[in-house]
Design an enzyme around this catalytic site. Sequence first.
Site, PDB file in Angstrom:
ATOM      1  N   LYS A  35     -12.631   5.894 -16.469  1.00  0.00           N
ATOM      2  CA  LYS A  35     -13.335   4.777 -15.812  1.00  0.00           C
ATOM      3  C   LYS A  35     -14.292   5.242 -14.722  1.00  0.00           C
ATOM      4  CE  LYS A  35     -10.266   2.252 -13.925  1.00  0.00           C
ATOM      5  NZ  LYS A  35      -9.541   1.289 -13.126  1.00  0.00           N
ATOM      6  N   LYS A  36     -13.809   6.240 -13.914  1.00  0.00           N
ATOM      7  CA  LYS A  36     -14.533   6.583 -12.683  1.00  0.00           C
ATOM      8  C   LYS A  36     -15.142   7.979 -12.686  1.00  0.00           C
ATOM      9  CE  LYS A  36     -11.198   3.720 -10.137  1.00  0.00           C
ATOM     10  NZ  LYS A  36     -10.027   3.733  -9.252  1.00  0.00           N
TER      11      LYS A  36
HETATM   12  N1  C2G Z   1      -6.065  -4.270  -3.225  1.00  0.00           N
HETATM   13  C1  C2G Z   1      -6.122  -5.235  -2.236  1.00  0.00           C
HETATM   14  N2  C2G Z   1      -6.796  -4.993  -1.081  1.00  0.00           N
HETATM   15  C2  C2G Z   1      -7.444  -3.820  -0.901  1.00  0.00           C
HETATM   16  C3  C2G Z   1      -7.396  -2.827  -1.882  1.00  0.00           C
HETATM   17  C4  C2G Z   1      -6.695  -3.079  -3.070  1.00  0.00           C
HETATM   18  O1  C2G Z   1      -5.549  -6.330  -2.387  1.00  0.00           O
HETATM   19  N3  C2G Z   1      -8.117  -3.646   0.240  1.00  0.00           N
HETATM   20  C5  C2G Z   1      -5.336  -4.572  -4.480  1.00  0.00           C
HETATM   21  C6  C2G Z   1      -6.257  -4.598  -5.691  1.00  0.00           C
HETATM   22  O2  C2G Z   1      -6.921  -5.852  -5.787  1.00  0.00           O
HETATM   23  C7  C2G Z   1      -5.260  -4.382  -6.813  1.00  0.00           C
HETATM   24  C8  C2G Z   1      -4.203  -3.467  -6.170  1.00  0.00           C
HETATM   25  O3  C2G Z   1      -4.384  -3.582  -4.749  1.00  0.00           O
HETATM   26  O4  C2G Z   1      -4.649  -5.615  -7.187  1.00  0.00           O
HETATM   27  C9  C2G Z   1      -4.398  -2.013  -6.578  1.00  0.00           C
HETATM   28  O5  C2G Z   1      -5.724  -1.639  -6.246  1.00  0.00           O
HETATM   29  P1  C2G Z   1      -6.409  -0.398  -6.956  1.00  0.00           P
HETATM   30  O6  C2G Z   1      -5.528   0.768  -6.857  1.00  0.00           O
HETATM   31  O7  C2G Z   1      -7.808  -0.301  -6.442  1.00  0.00           O
HETATM   32  O8  C2G Z   1      -6.383  -0.895  -8.476  1.00  0.00           O
HETATM   33  P2  C2G Z   1      -7.521  -0.802  -9.529  1.00  0.00           P
HETATM   34  O9  C2G Z   1      -8.014   0.598  -9.623  1.00  0.00           O
HETATM   35  O10 C2G Z   1      -8.505  -1.912  -9.282  1.00  0.00           O
HETATM   36  O11 C2G Z   1      -6.713  -1.186 -10.857  1.00  0.00           O
HETATM   37  O12 C2G Z   1      -5.743  -2.847 -14.781  1.00  0.00           O
HETATM   38  C10 C2G Z   1      -6.325  -2.617 -13.522  1.00  0.00           C
HETATM   39  C11 C2G Z   1      -6.395  -1.158 -13.234  1.00  0.00           C
HETATM   40  O13 C2G Z   1      -5.115  -0.607 -13.178  1.00  0.00           O
HETATM   41  C12 C2G Z   1      -7.221  -0.784 -12.046  1.00  0.00           C
END
Ligand code: C2G
Length: 132
Positions: A44-45
Amino acid sequence: MTRVITFGTFDVFHIGHVNMLVRAAEMGDHLTVGVSSDELNFSKKGRYPVYREEHRMAIVKSLACVDQVFVEESLELKGQYIKEHSADILVMGDDWAGKFDHWNDLCKVVYLPRTAEVSTTDIIQSIREELG
Ligand code: C2G
């Protein structure tokens, strides 16, 4: 018994992650968390997470609000994961708002507001600046 499922990378674990998982857990009686694999992140990244998969899983699993963790291998497999874990509610951060609405036929889909002003990307950047 209401079963909740959520997904995330949870790299460089921070307060935004805690807030999301606590609120997700409060929506039901059992919380399952799909932790995205190192390979899924790379695809993805274009980079691997700072913390490797096993460590991110262990951190999330250690939280009192989390009952179960598994590896999320693909974004496309959400339907299968929802069914396998008998989830009644899929909870996601509102950065994903609207993206998973089509799973409404399997379970309720809820987007919760993100915690403002904290992100793994910013933490990595500030450490870089501090040390650089
Ligand atoms: N989150 C949040 N506030 C932040 C950062 C993250 O509420 N300041 C939440 C995100 O919205 C998510 C969870 O924490 O619900 C995990 O965030 P990430 O690790 O950034 O997850 P992501 O890479 O978006 O997930 O199927 C989805 C994938 O697994 C990717």
